[in-house]
Design an enzyme around this catalytic site. Structure first.
Site, PDB file in Angstrom:
ATOM      1  N   ARG A 174       0.827  -1.217   0.000  1.00 34.60           N
ATOM      2  CA  ARG A 174       0.000   0.000   0.000  1.00 34.60           C
ATOM      3  C   ARG A 174       0.858   1.261   0.000  1.00 34.60           C
ATOM      4  NH1 ARG A 174      -3.009  -3.294   3.539  1.00 34.60           N
ATOM      5  NH2 ARG A 174      -2.217  -2.225   5.402  1.00 34.60           N
TER       6      ARG A 174
ATOM      7  N   GLU B 118       3.497 -11.919  20.739  1.00 31.60           N
ATOM      8  CA  GLU B 118       4.306 -12.947  21.402  1.00 31.60           C
ATOM      9  C   GLU B 118       3.499 -14.147  21.878  1.00 31.60           C
ATOM     10  OE1 GLU B 118       6.972 -15.247  23.041  1.00 31.60           O
ATOM     11  OE2 GLU B 118       7.692 -13.364  22.193  1.00 31.60           O
TER      12      GLU B 118
ATOM     13  N   ASP C  37       8.604 -13.519  19.732  1.00 32.44           N
ATOM     14  CA  ASP C  37       9.164 -12.290  19.170  1.00 32.44           C
ATOM     15  C   ASP C  37      10.667 -12.404  18.937  1.00 32.44           C
ATOM     16  OD1 ASP C  37       7.014 -10.529  18.740  1.00 32.44           O
ATOM     17  OD2 ASP C  37       6.870 -10.064  20.860  1.00 32.44           O
TER      18      ASP C  37
ATOM     19  N   GLY D  51      14.574 -34.216  27.331  1.00 29.82           N
ATOM     20  CA  GLY D  51      15.592 -34.912  26.563  1.00 29.82           C
ATOM     21  C   GLY D  51      15.709 -36.390  26.831  1.00 29.82           C
TER      22      GLY D  51
ATOM     23  N   GLN E 173      16.077 -37.761  29.749  1.00 33.93           N
ATOM     24  CA  GLN E 173      16.670 -37.972  31.066  1.00 33.93           C
ATOM     25  C   GLN E 173      15.723 -37.362  32.097  1.00 33.93           C
ATOM     26  OE1 GLN E 173      19.364 -39.691  31.550  1.00 33.93           O
ATOM     27  NE2 GLN E 173      20.302 -39.750  29.525  1.00 33.93           N
TER      28      GLN E 173
END
Length: 424
Positions: free
Chosen positions: A104, A139, A168, A247, A249
């Site tokens: 625009r 966010e 963000d 992970g 563990q």
């Protein structure tokens, strides 16, 4: 010492957090970042969450270091001429406008290519092409649509957004990598290109272990999750898992000495298989090393609540730093929950440039986060953020090579802001 991105000029059309995170990182690496701002107000964050009267907020200053600021009304004909000249003289344009804004303004991708075919145009959007592509994203919206919120929190509680700005700032970091990649590609192709990062995509990229777990569900329960040991059936989507380790563990946040009055007297403790026997010795449970109910990782999974309960009995007798000092020599992975106050007072972080003290002409000294990426031959220095329009004349004369009369004409047109009234 020359900086890694010396000679790269960036036209910064970004605002708030996602885009400025990207351009600030590039500025730290030596790029000349020219921030284009609306006359009179500038980036909206200059006045948001203001803590010092009549001074730029920390929200702005901590995201716009090492940049130059020019005020420009792009709707003004003269302002459009200046913007066109900037596009011709820059290597990269970065923007995080809502979809369609640049078009625009008369600066569609096709028009930009005609002005400067080598220009890289980097954009942040909320979503990629699809049903939500025209929606406005912030966010927390990005966290919710990217898979973070649905997998954060406790199983019996609400979805939670994280305190880290993965929507963000996370998107800004992804875009910076895309820009540097496009700059390298241009050395071979000689052409610019578009670089686009969607906030939803960036959050999902940071949540890839949860997409991993989504697919694992088709083959059985997620045994490292607490609910497996509690005998609670899994549904058809990756569940919220509290503070379980992601992970494989088992890990938990445990109380330490002083937890009754200190909201951060906690430690994250991981029962890594490789150091299980050392953990047993440290907490005073040597028989667990050979007991078939505890000796092997598979046997421990249904008993994680009991095991971490026992470890917590031990951690509650120590401060979080004492726990660290005891566990580190045995390579037992753990980490204290550090408050922002504790982090801000950590002198070692200033020695590495992770935290820096910056002096500002209107707000005085403040602490900021420095460049987290350290280059041995291109150290980053952190310079204060610009005042609104501070470098307008400098950019017009030195970058665009406008004459004094041209600058005067541009200023009198109102393209740079309010025209001063003539003296009576």
């Amino acid at each position: 010492m020359a900086k890694a991105l010396n000679g790269v000029r960036i036209l910064d059309f970004t605002h708030v957090q996602s885009g400025p995170t990207c351009t600030q990182l590039l500025a730290w690496f030596g790029a000349d970042v020219i921030k284009v701002e609306r006359p009179g107000t500038g980036d909206i964050t200059r006045g948001q969450l203001q803590d010092v009267p009549n001074a730029d907020s920390l929200y702005f200053t901590m995201l716009n270091h090492n940049k130059r600021s020019i005020t420009l009304d792009a709707k003004n004909p003269k302002g459009k001429e200046v913007l066109t000249a900037l596009i011709k003289s820059c290597d990269v344009m970065v923007e995080n406008f809502a979809p369609g804004v640049l078009d625009r303004m008369g600066f569609s991708w096709e028009n930009i290519q005609k002005i400067n075919p080598k220009l890289i145009v980097a954009s942040i959007k909320g979503f990629g092409p699809g049903p939500f592509e025209d929606c406005k994203v912030y966010e927390n919206v990005a966290q919710c649509t990217g898979g973070s919120a649905s997998t954060t929190g406790f199983r019996d509680g609400l979805p939670l957004v994280t305190g880290a700005q993965i929507g963000d700032s996370g998107t800004g970091l992804h875009l910076a990598l895309g820009i540097v990649t496009a700059l390298f590609h241009r050395t071979h192709s000689g052409k610019g290109q578009r670089v686009t990062v969607a906030m939803q995509d960036s959050v999902l990229n940071l949540c890839r272990v949860k997409m991993r777990d989504q697919q694992r569900l088709a083959h059985g329960p997620l045994k490292e999750y607490s609910q497996f040991g509690e005998g609670i059936p899994f549904g058809d989507a990756t569940p919220r898992a509290g503070n379980d380790s992601g992970g494989g563990q088992p890990g938990r946040i445990l109380k330490c000495k002083g937890w009754e009055t200190d909201p951060n007297a906690y430690i994250y403790f991981i029962t890594q298989a490789a150091v299980w026997e050392k953990i047993c010795d440290v907490i005073g449970e040597p028989t667990w090393k050979t007991d078939p109910n505890y000796a092997k990782p598979g046997a421990r999974l249904p008993r994680l609540n009991e095991i971490f309960g026992r470890i917590e009995q031990w951690t509650m007798t120590k401060t979080k730093f004492e726990v660290m000092n005891i566990c580190n020599p045995f390579d037992i992975p753990c980490g204290p929950i550090l408050s922002m106050k504790e982090i801000a007072e950590d002198k070692s972080l200033y020695a590495t440039g992770t935290l820096v003290e910056v002096d500002h002409p209107t707000r005085g000294k403040y602490i900021s986060v420095g460049n987290p990426i350290k280059l041995s031959d291109s150290p980053a220095d952190v310079r204060r953020s610009p005042l609104l329009g501070e470098h307008t004349d400098e950019i017009l004369r030195d970058v665009l090579k406008f004459s004094e009369s041209q600058v005067s004409d541009i200023r009198s047109s109102g393209a740079l802001g309010e025209v001063p009234l003539a003296a009576e």
